[in-house]
Design a protein around this motif. Structure first.
Motif, PDB file in Angstrom:
ATOM      1  N   SER A 156       2.198  13.881   9.873  1.00 45.73           N
ATOM      2  CA  SER A 156       2.511  15.099   9.166  1.00 45.73           C
ATOM      3  C   SER A 156       3.703  15.622  10.050  1.00 45.73           C
ATOM      4  CB  SER A 156       1.328  15.877   8.647  1.00 45.73           C
ATOM      5  OG  SER A 156       0.729  16.218   9.987  1.00 45.73           O
ATOM      6  N   ASN A 157       3.646  15.297  11.178  1.00 51.61           N
ATOM      7  CA  ASN A 157       4.651  16.204  12.097  1.00 51.61           C
ATOM      8  C   ASN A 157       6.076  15.161  11.880  1.00 51.61           C
ATOM      9  OD1 ASN A 157       3.489  18.355  12.746  1.00 51.61           O
ATOM     10  ND2 ASN A 157       2.529  17.389  14.420  1.00 51.61           N
ATOM     11  N   LEU A 158       5.860  13.906  11.465  1.00 52.24           N
ATOM     12  CA  LEU A 158       7.442  13.177  11.668  1.00 52.24           C
ATOM     13  C   LEU A 158       8.262  13.841  10.844  1.00 52.24           C
ATOM     14  CD1 LEU A 158       5.921   9.751  11.121  1.00 52.24           C
ATOM     15  CD2 LEU A 158       6.526  10.817  13.194  1.00 52.24           C
ATOM     16  N   GLY A 159       9.626  13.982  11.475  1.00 56.29           N
ATOM     17  CA  GLY A 159      10.734  14.429  10.523  1.00 56.29           C
ATOM     18  C   GLY A 159      10.698  15.877  10.028  1.00 56.29           C
ATOM     19  N   ALA A 160       9.600  16.636  10.331  1.00 59.84           N
ATOM     20  CA  ALA A 160       9.560  18.167  10.134  1.00 59.84           C
ATOM     21  C   ALA A 160      10.091  18.985  11.179  1.00 59.84           C
ATOM     22  CB  ALA A 160       7.983  18.655  10.301  1.00 59.84           C
ATOM     23  N   LYS A 161      10.719  20.180  10.941  1.00 60.42           N
ATOM     24  CA  LYS A 161      11.395  20.883  11.623  1.00 60.42           C
ATOM     25  C   LYS A 161      10.764  22.188  11.563  1.00 60.42           C
ATOM     26  CE  LYS A 161      16.065  22.389  12.761  1.00 60.42           C
ATOM     27  NZ  LYS A 161      17.514  22.299  12.271  1.00 60.42           N
ATOM     28  N   PHE A 162      10.398  22.632  12.829  1.00 61.34           N
ATOM     29  CA  PHE A 162       9.598  23.972  12.469  1.00 61.34           C
ATOM     30  C   PHE A 162      10.431  25.314  13.007  1.00 61.34           C
ATOM     31  CE2 PHE A 162       6.538  20.708  13.174  1.00 61.34           C
ATOM     32  CZ  PHE A 162       5.612  20.883  12.449  1.00 61.34           C
ATOM     33  N   ASP A 163      10.239  26.411  12.516  1.00 67.23           N
ATOM     34  CA  ASP A 163      10.682  27.783  13.055  1.00 67.23           C
ATOM     35  C   ASP A 163       9.579  28.601  12.829  1.00 67.23           C
ATOM     36  OD1 ASP A 163      12.205  29.881  13.390  1.00 67.23           O
ATOM     37  OD2 ASP A 163      13.419  29.723  11.488  1.00 67.23           O
ATOM     38  N   ALA A 183       0.865  -1.184  -0.133  1.00 66.85           N
ATOM     39  CA  ALA A 183       0.130   0.037   0.061  1.00 66.85           C
ATOM     40  C   ALA A 183       1.126   1.164  -0.084  1.00 66.85           C
ATOM     41  CB  ALA A 183      -0.904  -0.093   1.131  1.00 66.85           C
ATOM     42  N   SER A 184       0.470   2.122  -0.593  1.00 66.84           N
ATOM     43  CA  SER A 184       1.744   3.371  -0.809  1.00 66.84           C
ATOM     44  C   SER A 184       1.643   4.538   0.265  1.00 66.84           C
ATOM     45  CB  SER A 184       1.915   3.768  -1.923  1.00 66.84           C
ATOM     46  OG  SER A 184       0.326   4.011  -2.583  1.00 66.84           O
ATOM     47  N   SER A 185       0.957   5.384  -0.015  1.00 63.96           N
ATOM     48  CA  SER A 185       0.885   6.715   0.599  1.00 63.96           C
ATOM     49  C   SER A 185      -0.213   6.994   1.266  1.00 63.96           C
ATOM     50  CB  SER A 185       1.268   7.869  -0.389  1.00 63.96           C
ATOM     51  OG  SER A 185       0.990   7.515  -1.802  1.00 63.96           O
ATOM     52  N   ARG A 186      -0.352   7.928   2.079  1.00 62.27           N
ATOM     53  CA  ARG A 186      -1.382   8.164   2.705  1.00 62.27           C
ATOM     54  C   ARG A 186      -1.672   9.523   3.250  1.00 62.27           C
ATOM     55  NH1 ARG A 186      -3.038   3.189   4.005  1.00 62.27           N
ATOM     56  NH2 ARG A 186      -1.711   2.300   2.373  1.00 62.27           N
ATOM     57  N   ILE A 187      -2.877  10.091   3.412  1.00 61.89           N
ATOM     58  CA  ILE A 187      -3.134  11.349   3.673  1.00 61.89           C
ATOM     59  C   ILE A 187      -3.511  11.174   5.205  1.00 61.89           C
ATOM     60  CG2 ILE A 187      -4.684  13.205   3.430  1.00 61.89           C
ATOM     61  CD1 ILE A 187      -5.687  11.561   1.007  1.00 61.89           C
ATOM     62  N   SER A 188      -3.593  12.391   5.993  1.00 61.59           N
ATOM     63  CA  SER A 188      -4.078  12.562   7.204  1.00 61.59           C
ATOM     64  C   SER A 188      -4.796  13.835   7.612  1.00 61.59           C
ATOM     65  CB  SER A 188      -3.098  12.110   8.287  1.00 61.59           C
ATOM     66  OG  SER A 188      -1.960  13.005   8.278  1.00 61.59           O
ATOM     67  N   LEU A 216      -4.360  17.819   4.797  1.00 63.14           N
ATOM     68  CA  LEU A 216      -3.632  17.058   3.695  1.00 63.14           C
ATOM     69  C   LEU A 216      -2.006  17.213   4.220  1.00 63.14           C
ATOM     70  CD1 LEU A 216      -5.525  18.365   0.791  1.00 63.14           C
ATOM     71  CD2 LEU A 216      -5.921  16.258   2.317  1.00 63.14           C
ATOM     72  N   CYS A 217      -1.829  16.393   5.328  1.00 68.17           N
ATOM     73  CA  CYS A 217      -0.383  16.481   5.730  1.00 68.17           C
ATOM     74  C   CYS A 217       0.284  15.372   5.336  1.00 68.17           C
ATOM     75  CB  CYS A 217      -0.048  16.881   7.052  1.00 68.17           C
ATOM     76  SG  CYS A 217      -0.783  18.579   7.448  1.00 68.17           S
ATOM     77  N   LEU A 218       1.401  15.149   5.673  1.00 67.35           N
ATOM     78  CA  LEU A 218       1.960  13.683   5.349  1.00 67.35           C
ATOM     79  C   LEU A 218       3.238  13.413   5.979  1.00 67.35           C
ATOM     80  CD1 LEU A 218       1.197  15.328   3.046  1.00 67.35           C
ATOM     81  CD2 LEU A 218       0.440  13.193   2.413  1.00 67.35           C
ATOM     82  N   CYS A 219       3.678  12.342   5.992  1.00 66.31           N
ATOM     83  CA  CYS A 219       4.839  11.922   6.316  1.00 66.31           C
ATOM     84  C   CYS A 219       5.154  10.382   6.313  1.00 66.31           C
ATOM     85  CB  CYS A 219       5.213  12.124   7.760  1.00 66.31           C
ATOM     86  SG  CYS A 219       5.761  13.552   8.142  1.00 66.31           S
ATOM     87  N   LEU A 220       6.163   9.770   6.261  1.00 69.34           N
ATOM     88  CA  LEU A 220       6.152   8.337   6.122  1.00 69.34           C
ATOM     89  C   LEU A 220       7.143   7.844   6.194  1.00 69.34           C
ATOM     90  CD1 LEU A 220       3.928   8.313   5.349  1.00 69.34           C
ATOM     91  CD2 LEU A 220       4.056  10.079   4.141  1.00 69.34           C
ATOM     92  N   GLU A 221       7.279   6.768   5.779  1.00 70.56           N
ATOM     93  CA  GLU A 221       8.391   5.955   6.062  1.00 70.56           C
ATOM     94  C   GLU A 221       9.644   6.120   4.850  1.00 70.56           C
ATOM     95  OE1 GLU A 221       9.567   2.550   3.620  1.00 70.56           O
ATOM     96  OE2 GLU A 221       8.779   4.259   2.207  1.00 70.56           O
ATOM     97  N   GLY A 273      15.128  12.566   6.685  1.00 72.70           N
ATOM     98  CA  GLY A 273      13.693  12.607   5.751  1.00 72.70           C
ATOM     99  C   GLY A 273      12.688  13.239   6.414  1.00 72.70           C
ATOM    100  N   GLY A 274      11.530  13.194   5.847  1.00 70.44           N
ATOM    101  CA  GLY A 274      10.315  13.669   6.227  1.00 70.44           C
ATOM    102  C   GLY A 274       9.827  14.777   5.591  1.00 70.44           C
ATOM    103  N   ALA A 275       8.746  15.399   6.323  1.00 76.51           N
ATOM    104  CA  ALA A 275       8.172  16.606   5.482  1.00 76.51           C
ATOM    105  C   ALA A 275       8.750  17.644   5.635  1.00 76.51           C
ATOM    106  CB  ALA A 275       6.781  16.587   6.210  1.00 76.51           C
ATOM    107  N   ASN A 276       9.669  17.908   4.421  1.00 77.66           N
ATOM    108  CA  ASN A 276      10.523  18.976   4.343  1.00 77.66           C
ATOM    109  C   ASN A 276      10.633  19.733   2.892  1.00 77.66           C
ATOM    110  OD1 ASN A 276      12.005  16.976   2.956  1.00 77.66           O
ATOM    111  ND2 ASN A 276      12.997  16.356   4.608  1.00 77.66           N
ATOM    112  N   GLY A 277       9.720  19.294   2.136  1.00 81.11           N
ATOM    113  CA  GLY A 277       9.675  19.848   0.852  1.00 81.11           C
ATOM    114  C   GLY A 277      10.855  19.535  -0.107  1.00 81.11           C
ATOM    115  N   SER A 278      11.508  18.382   0.211  1.00 81.33           N
ATOM    116  CA  SER A 278      12.670  17.914  -0.584  1.00 81.33           C
ATOM    117  C   SER A 278      12.236  17.319  -2.092  1.00 81.33           C
ATOM    118  CB  SER A 278      13.503  17.095   0.124  1.00 81.33           C
ATOM    119  OG  SER A 278      13.129  15.741   0.561  1.00 81.33           O
TER     120      SER A 278
END
Ligand code: HEM
Length: 413
Positions: free
Chosen positions: A327-334, A9-14, A183-188, A127-132
């Motif tokens: 959606s918060n996994l791996g994200a870095k906030f400023d 199964a692939s990607s998901r939304i939350s 609609l955020c995300l994060c994943l494996e 990795g993670g939700a960083n726009g890369s």
């Protein structure tokens, strides 16, 4: 090698039910885009990396650097402006309402965030939700086929708010929200090494694969099943992923660009029909990937899948929680605590009037002056426990007024 995407199964939304939304911002300004693109997630191109055959890898979309995604330095951004974020959110809503692009933007966010690896502490290596995903190295990966279209859709809005220090990070757009669905995300994370190991060992079963992918992100069986419900939205296109029919009775007329195969009949509506339809297996025009089917086969997944097919409210609740976590996994906030965009209109609380606030810093009377005033007050018959029989201050003002008039009259002679 057989493509293990079929076993996946692939990607998901939350979705999130909380009123605010946290948005991640640019990498620190000291982090140059060059180092960003060259050192970022070197092997983790997509959450689905390990699920694509070499053939699929060869069919990767070619992204011209002239498109400018990630090749033009974005403005450095120390912090985003909440007003700009709100305005950008309105623009995104307009985009979603006019282009029917919810599904692909959800997938964009998932694939961006889906490189997260909980076993890696360092940012951005984890990795993670960083726009890369805007960088060519990720964007052209076969697993991300078609997502360049999603990026094109949001680029004008990104550009609109990329002014001076108020720029909004790509990651924020990838993690945008639309009305009640977050609609955020994060994943494996699946890296190239994992891909090679996988090739040698043969594809895992769909259930094993799902656990491998999502456990690496720190998500559990319940969250896997809930997030799988993201496939309520959207379609699969054979020319992109190799999965699905070129068109079905549900997709031949759009909305949006016609074609592809959806998981549900109303594939722009977020509800629990994904679970109902997989369980019923009654329509060949609806897609069921092996990783979708296994949700009703694996004994642990099945508990949740059955529940969600029966109870939409529970699905929404669990989905919202799982997506918020994802959606918060791996994200870095400023700033580190993030920015909350609260839609609740702020009620102006009437401020208590404090006269002292408006004084211009008058100095305290000296003790000698206080004694002088007291003596004068007492000479008129007043005292601490004995108010004056007449208005002391009014009398003073009257006397001063009379004296002023007399002085001016006498001055005329
Ligand atoms: C390992 C688990 C998953 C697998 C194997 C998988 C597989 C796929 C495939 C094959 C497609 C079709 C892509 C195309 O042809 O354009 C797709 C589309 C999609 N996926 Fe997943 N997916 C997984 C997890 C997720 C997750 C976690 C989310 C969101 C949180 C998600 C959201 C979507 C959406 C919204 C679409 C529709 C995109 C569109 O209509 O353009 N998927 N997925």
């Amino acid at each position: 090698m057989t493509s293990s995407l079929g076993n996946t199964a692939s990607s998901r939304i939350s979705a999130s039910s909380s009123p605010g939304v946290r948005l991640s911002l640019h990498p620190p300004s000291s982090f140059s885009l060059l180092s960003f693109s060259s050192s970022f997630k070197p092997f983790a191109f997509s959450p689905l990396s390990s699920h694509f055959s070499p053939h699929q890898r060869r069919s990767a979309v070619h992204v011209s650097s002239s498109r400018g995604f990630g090749t033009v330095a974005s403005p450095k951004c120390a912090a985003s402006n909440p007003d700009q974020l709100k305005s950008a959110r309105e623009d995104l809503k307009r985009l979603l309402n006019s282009q029917f692009c919810h599904p692909i933007l959800v997938r964009l966010g998932w694939h961006d965030a889906g490189t997260y690896n909980k076993n890696i502490e360092e940012w951005p290596q984890r990795g993670g939700a960083n726009g890369s995903l805007r960088f060519e190295v990720e964007l052209k990966h076969a697993a991300n086929a078609g997502l360049v279209n999603a990026l094109s859709l949001i680029q004008p809005i990104k550009d609109k708010y990329s002014d001076h220090n108020l720029g909004i990070a790509y990651a924020s757009f990838f993690r945008h929200r639309y009305q009640c669905i977050r609609l955020c995300l994060c994943l494996e994370t699946t890296n190239l090494i994992a891909f090679l190991c996988c090739s040698d060992a043969g594809p895992p079963s769909p259930a094993d694969h799902l656990r491998e992918v999502f456990y690496r992100m720190g998500l559990n069986d319940k969250e896997i099943v809930a997030l799988s419900g993201a496939h309520t939205l959207g379609r699969s296109r054979p020319e992109r992923s190799g999965w699905g029919k070129p068109e079905t009775k549900y997709t031949k007329d759009g909305p949006g660009t016609p074609g592809g195969q959806s998981w549900t009949v109303q594939w722009l509506k977020f509800d629990n029909s994904y679970f109902k339809d997989i369980k019923a297996k009654r329509d060949e025009d609806l897609l069921v990937l092996p990783t979708d089917a296994v949700l009703f086969e694996d004994s642990s997944f099945k508990v949740y899948a059955e529940k969600y097919a029966e109870d939409q409210e529970t699905f929404f609740k669990d989905y919202a929680e799982a997506h918020a976590k994802l959606s918060n996994l791996g994200a870095k906030f400023d700033p580190p605590e993030g920015i909350v965009l609260d839609d609740t209109p702020v009620q102006a609380v009437p401020e208590k009037f404090v006269a002292a606030k408006y004084s211009t810093g008058k100095r305290e009377l000296s003790d000698s002056m206080k004694q002088k005033i007291r003596a004068e007050y007492e000479s008129f018959g007043g005292g601490p426990d004995k108010p004056l029989p007449t208005n002391y201050f009014l009398n003073i003002i009257i006397i001063i007024g009379v004296l002023a008039i007399l002085t001016s009259l006498l001055g005329n002679y």
